[in-house]
Design a protein around this motif. Structure first.
Motif, PDB file in Angstrom:
ATOM      1  N   LEU A 217      38.215  19.096  43.413  1.00 28.99           N
ATOM      2  CA  LEU A 217      37.460  20.352  43.462  1.00 28.99           C
ATOM      3  C   LEU A 217      38.362  21.531  43.119  1.00 28.99           C
ATOM      4  N   ALA A 218      39.566  21.543  43.701  1.00 32.92           N
ATOM      5  CA  ALA A 218      40.494  22.632  43.428  1.00 32.92           C
ATOM      6  C   ALA A 218      40.816  22.684  41.941  1.00 32.92           C
ATOM      7  N   TRP A 219      40.930  21.505  41.314  1.00 34.74           N
ATOM      8  CA  TRP A 219      41.305  21.480  39.894  1.00 34.74           C
ATOM      9  C   TRP A 219      40.120  21.816  38.986  1.00 34.74           C
ATOM     10  N   PHE A 220      38.906  21.380  39.392  1.00 32.72           N
ATOM     11  CA  PHE A 220      37.728  21.666  38.572  1.00 32.72           C
ATOM     12  C   PHE A 220      37.247  23.104  38.741  1.00 32.72           C
ATOM     13  N   ALA A 221      37.465  23.668  39.935  1.00 35.52           N
ATOM     14  CA  ALA A 221      36.875  24.965  40.256  1.00 35.52           C
ATOM     15  C   ALA A 221      37.137  26.043  39.201  1.00 35.52           C
ATOM     16  N   PRO A 222      38.384  26.247  38.768  1.00 36.77           N
ATOM     17  CA  PRO A 222      38.604  27.306  37.785  1.00 36.77           C
ATOM     18  C   PRO A 222      37.810  27.090  36.497  1.00 36.77           C
ATOM     19  N   ILE A 223      37.696  25.805  36.081  1.00 36.62           N
ATOM     20  CA  ILE A 223      36.936  25.506  34.867  1.00 36.62           C
ATOM     21  C   ILE A 223      35.474  25.860  35.084  1.00 36.62           C
ATOM     22  N   LEU A 224      34.974  25.473  36.255  1.00 31.38           N
ATOM     23  CA  LEU A 224      33.573  25.699  36.583  1.00 31.38           C
ATOM     24  C   LEU A 224      33.255  27.197  36.595  1.00 31.38           C
ATOM     25  N   VAL A 225      34.148  27.985  37.199  1.00 38.15           N
ATOM     26  CA  VAL A 225      33.927  29.426  37.278  1.00 38.15           C
ATOM     27  C   VAL A 225      33.808  30.017  35.871  1.00 38.15           C
ATOM     28  N   VAL A 226      34.721  29.608  34.972  1.00 44.17           N
ATOM     29  CA  VAL A 226      34.679  30.156  33.616  1.00 44.17           C
ATOM     30  C   VAL A 226      33.410  29.717  32.899  1.00 44.17           C
ATOM     31  N   LEU A 227      33.038  28.444  33.109  1.00 40.54           N
ATOM     32  CA  LEU A 227      31.831  27.924  32.476  1.00 40.54           C
ATOM     33  C   LEU A 227      30.610  28.716  32.926  1.00 40.54           C
ATOM     34  N   ILE A 228      30.504  28.945  34.237  1.00 45.85           N
ATOM     35  CA  ILE A 228      29.357  29.689  34.771  1.00 45.85           C
ATOM     36  C   ILE A 228      29.397  31.140  34.298  1.00 45.85           C
ATOM     37  N   THR A 229      30.577  31.747  34.368  1.00 46.61           N
ATOM     38  CA  THR A 229      30.714  33.139  33.941  1.00 46.61           C
ATOM     39  C   THR A 229      30.255  33.325  32.502  1.00 46.61           C
ATOM     40  N   SER A 230      30.524  32.320  31.659  1.00 42.67           N
ATOM     41  CA  SER A 230      30.205  32.480  30.241  1.00 42.67           C
ATOM     42  C   SER A 230      28.711  32.596  30.001  1.00 42.67           C
ATOM     43  N   PHE A 231      27.886  32.188  30.975  1.00 46.20           N
ATOM     44  CA  PHE A 231      26.434  32.262  30.799  1.00 46.20           C
ATOM     45  C   PHE A 231      25.799  33.421  31.570  1.00 46.20           C
ATOM     46  N   ARG A 232      26.647  34.293  32.139  1.00 45.33           N
ATOM     47  CA  ARG A 232      26.090  35.397  32.920  1.00 45.33           C
ATOM     48  C   ARG A 232      26.119  36.700  32.121  1.00 45.33           C
TER      49      ARG A 232
ATOM     50  N   ILE B 215      41.487  31.379  31.798  1.00 47.22           N
ATOM     51  CA  ILE B 215      40.804  30.860  32.981  1.00 47.22           C
ATOM     52  C   ILE B 215      41.397  31.498  34.239  1.00 47.22           C
ATOM     53  N   TRP B 216      42.717  31.524  34.313  1.00 41.37           N
ATOM     54  CA  TRP B 216      43.365  32.049  35.512  1.00 41.37           C
ATOM     55  C   TRP B 216      43.382  33.558  35.538  1.00 41.37           C
ATOM     56  N   GLY B 217      43.227  34.168  34.363  1.00 39.00           N
ATOM     57  CA  GLY B 217      43.076  35.617  34.317  1.00 39.00           C
ATOM     58  C   GLY B 217      41.854  36.038  35.097  1.00 39.00           C
ATOM     59  N   ALA B 218      40.744  35.285  34.911  1.00 37.51           N
ATOM     60  CA  ALA B 218      39.511  35.590  35.642  1.00 37.51           C
ATOM     61  C   ALA B 218      39.722  35.427  37.137  1.00 37.51           C
ATOM     62  N   PHE B 219      40.659  34.580  37.493  1.00 40.94           N
ATOM     63  CA  PHE B 219      40.929  34.311  38.907  1.00 40.94           C
ATOM     64  C   PHE B 219      41.744  35.447  39.534  1.00 40.94           C
ATOM     65  N   PHE B 220      42.733  35.944  38.792  1.00 39.34           N
ATOM     66  CA  PHE B 220      43.693  36.886  39.369  1.00 39.34           C
ATOM     67  C   PHE B 220      43.390  38.359  39.102  1.00 39.34           C
ATOM     68  N   GLN B 221      42.382  38.642  38.262  1.00 42.96           N
ATOM     69  CA  GLN B 221      42.104  40.050  37.937  1.00 42.96           C
ATOM     70  C   GLN B 221      41.756  40.853  39.194  1.00 42.96           C
ATOM     71  N   PRO B 222      41.908  42.190  39.130  1.00 45.80           N
ATOM     72  CA  PRO B 222      41.609  43.029  40.303  1.00 45.80           C
ATOM     73  C   PRO B 222      40.226  42.741  40.887  1.00 45.80           C
ATOM     74  N   ASN B 223      39.206  42.618  40.016  1.00 40.48           N
ATOM     75  CA  ASN B 223      37.875  42.256  40.539  1.00 40.48           C
ATOM     76  C   ASN B 223      37.552  40.798  40.208  1.00 40.48           C
ATOM     77  N   GLY B 224      38.610  39.975  40.232  1.00 43.12           N
ATOM     78  CA  GLY B 224      38.458  38.567  39.886  1.00 43.12           C
ATOM     79  C   GLY B 224      38.115  37.699  41.079  1.00 43.12           C
ATOM     80  N   VAL B 225      38.146  36.395  40.853  1.00 41.69           N
ATOM     81  CA  VAL B 225      37.662  35.440  41.847  1.00 41.69           C
ATOM     82  C   VAL B 225      38.451  35.523  43.150  1.00 41.69           C
ATOM     83  N   LEU B 226      39.778  35.565  43.034  1.00 40.55           N
ATOM     84  CA  LEU B 226      40.599  35.515  44.246  1.00 40.55           C
ATOM     85  C   LEU B 226      40.313  36.703  45.164  1.00 40.55           C
TER      86      LEU B 226
END
Lengths: 297, 301
Positions: A42-57, B130-141
């Motif tokens: 889950l930890a490894w898939f999560a970042p991929i999943l977030v980007v995938l979902i974000t791309s459709f929003r 991918i990790w940019g989206a995670f670490f950005q100021p209004n990002g996931v983290l």
């Protein structure tokens, strides 16, 4: 831990209890194993999943609810925008123009060199082989300025051809080394039989040795496809015109243009990841074999 | 050469057909032109002052002298050392750990392995985005931290000199650990299971078996993984370039990124070449040990 191991020592006298405890321990171990496995996955898939979902929003959805919120919208405009205004189509074409010839040429040339070195007693063959491998281990940074200058001198700077030539030259050493190791294991009798049948050297190479090397070629092919396709450093060193950039470099420059449009960048990221993912899924076994092939010999 | 081999090998002297020399020489010459020649040029460029347009002036070792009083270079050197220790060290330990965990074939293990090595196929630029989206100021983290009431922990992770380097290392680790796992699993599979069984029968605990049986058996794999990780660390460029371009205030500058911006941003080609040579010098011990190993294995078989 200690309480469960202690009775195990006196197994003969308490056979039924230990059996039960042992199987209980095994179940606990299995549960622990899968819990760990699932959490890591889950930890490894999560970042991929977030980007995938974000791309459709939509842009509004993300700016109102935040990137980590559940999606409330679905759109493919992001892809349309990245594809058309971002020039991703051209970038993908450029990537293919570079990657496919590079992979084929590198494998062919390396296979030829490995064939000569492994099947014939060429003087200094060991030195040649190690020298070629050493070239591949050099830090790329050492080559950037001289290679950029060389391409300017022969007037191929800012062309995809230069990119192909450089990547072929840099890759040859490693592939030759791996293919050499593989070809050496092919029994000599096959070659001798073919020679007795009157086959020439080139025919032996193409019709006897190459087909037998297919597994290694598949592994290296899958591997080098992703390496060449994913390259950034050579493209930004040797190319200037933005229409010529392969997808990796193009996506990066897109990031500069769409700084706050998360979803467009996410869409571009997904597009850039698709081709190498397809190659990986098609050749998964060879691919993983190839990764290990190069290093654990 | 032929006489020596014929005496030693006691075989018929078979002179290879001329076409074989062509098959070997053509690839070798391509590599010579595209790699060896530029490498030598890179070294000689490092003794010049040159902006790429005007005339070049020979300055001897001045570039190297300047490097060691250049605070940015020293930062880049320090960051590269941190990169090798953290990125290399954690990849090694975590990669070995997940390899031990997922080495045996059992139900579900395929999915777990795939999860770990899927990132290998993504480019480092894709990883960076991918990790940019995670670490950005209004990002996931930060969103997550806010949601669980830890607003005070939120941070401009990539924009703060004190956190940026570590944020980039996290992204790089995400992609490297699966690769190291693949190397270790291949190594573990090649081990003789009978030795493990024997140690088990002798009453060795799992921990003892790991340290006293598995690790010594894995020695050559360990060396390969370490070499790969050090060479990879010294070469690392894409992920930093894509995430921070070496900033903010050079806090994520590695030797590789500093070399690139010096060469193609400031056009100080001689100085940039000197940085490249430093990278080469740092890598040389690893490269040589790798080659020595390759040579000894070659001779063995």
């Amino acid at each position: 831990m200690t309480t469960t191991t202690a009775p195990a020592r006196t197994a003969t006298s308490h056979a039924p209890t230990t059996l039960r405890r042992r199987s209980g321990r095994r179940t606990a171990a299995t549960v622990g194993f899968h819990t760990t496995g699932i959490l890591i996955s889950l930890a490894w898939f999560a970042p991929i999943l977030v980007v995938l979902i974000t791309s459709f929003r939509t842009f509004d959805d993300i700016s109102a609810n935040g990137i980590a919120s559940l999606p409330r919208t679905f759109t493919i405009d992001t892809y349309v925008q990245a594809w058309n205004q971002g020039g991703l189509f051209q970038a993908l074409v450029n990537s293919m123009i570079v990657t496919i010839p590079t992979v084929i040429l590198t494998l062919l040339l390396s296979a030829a060199a490995a064939f000569g070195l492994s099947r014939f007693r060429i003087p200094f063959r060991r030195t040649i082989l190690l020298l070629m491998l050493a070239g591949n281990l050099l830090p790329v940074q050492m080559l950037l300025i001289p290679v950029a200058r060389l391409t300017q001198q022969v007037n191929v700077y800012d062309t995809l051809g230069a990119l192909i030539a450089v990547q072929v030259a840099f890759g040859i050493g490693f592939y030759t080394f791996v293919l050499y190791g593989f070809m050496r294991t092919i029994p000599n009798e096959l070659q001798e039989a073919a020679t007795l049948d009157g086959a020439g050297t080139v025919r032996i190479f193409l019709q006897v040795i190459l087909p037998l090397t297919r597994p290694a070629l598949a592994a290296l092919g899958a591997l080098s496809f992703t390496w060449v396709f994913n390259d950034l450093l050579w493209s930004i060193t040797l190319l200037q015109t933005s229409e010529k950039l392969p997808i990796t470099a193009a996506v990066l420059s897109l990031q500069g243009q769409y700084v706050s449009s998360w979803s467009v960048i996410a869409a571009a990221t997904v597009v850039a990841a698709i081709p190498s993912t397809i190659v990986f899924l098609l050749f998964q076994r060879s691919f993983i074999g190839g990764l290990a092939l190069g290093s654990v010999k | 050469m032929t006489t020596i081999t014929s005496v030693r090998g006691r075989r018929r002297i078979s002179i290879p057909p001329p076409i074989v020399f062509a098959l070997v020489l053509i690839p070798f010459l391509i590599e010579a032109v595209g790699v060896f020649w530029p490498a030598f040029q890179g070294i000689s460029l490092s003794f010049l002052h040159w902006n790429g347009i005007g005339p070049a002036t020979p300055v001897g070792a001045q570039n190297y002298v300047d490097l060691f009083s250049d605070p940015i270079f020293l930062t880049a050197l320090k960051n590269t050392a941190i990169w090798i220790v953290l990125f290399g060290g954690i990849s090694f330990v975590a990669g070995l750990g997940v390899a031990m965990l997922f080495q045996s074939e059992r139900r579900g293990v395929g999915i777990y392995r795939t999860a770990l090595f899927l990132p290998i196929v993504f480019s480092l630029v894709v990883t960076a985005l991918i990790w940019g989206a995670f670490f950005q100021p209004n990002g996931v983290l930060n969103n997550i931290l806010d949601a669980v009431g830890l607003h005070s922990w939120t941070h401009v992770w990539l924009g703060d000199s004190s956190t940026a380097l570590y944020a980039v290392i996290v992204a790089a680790l995400w992609r490297e650990i699966g690769y190291v796992m693949v190397l270790f699993i291949a190594g573990l599979k090649a081990l003789d299971p009978a030795v493990q069984e024997a140690a088990k029968v002798d009453g060795a605990t799992a921990w003892q078996r790991f340290w006293n049986v598995t690790m010594p058996q894995l020695r050559s794999v360990n060396l390969v993984v370490l070499s790969v990780l050090i060479i990879d660390s010294l070469r690392s460029f894409d992920i930093v370039w894509a995430m921070t371009r070496g900033g903010p205030y050079h806090s994520t500058e590695l030797l590789s990124t500093y070399m690139f911006s010096t060469a193609f941003g400031s056009h100080a080609l001689g100085y940039a070449s000197a940085i490249a040579v430093v990278i080469f010098v740092l890598a040389i011990a690893v490269i040589v040990s790798y080659l020595v190993r390759a040579l000894s294995e070659e001779k063995e078989s």
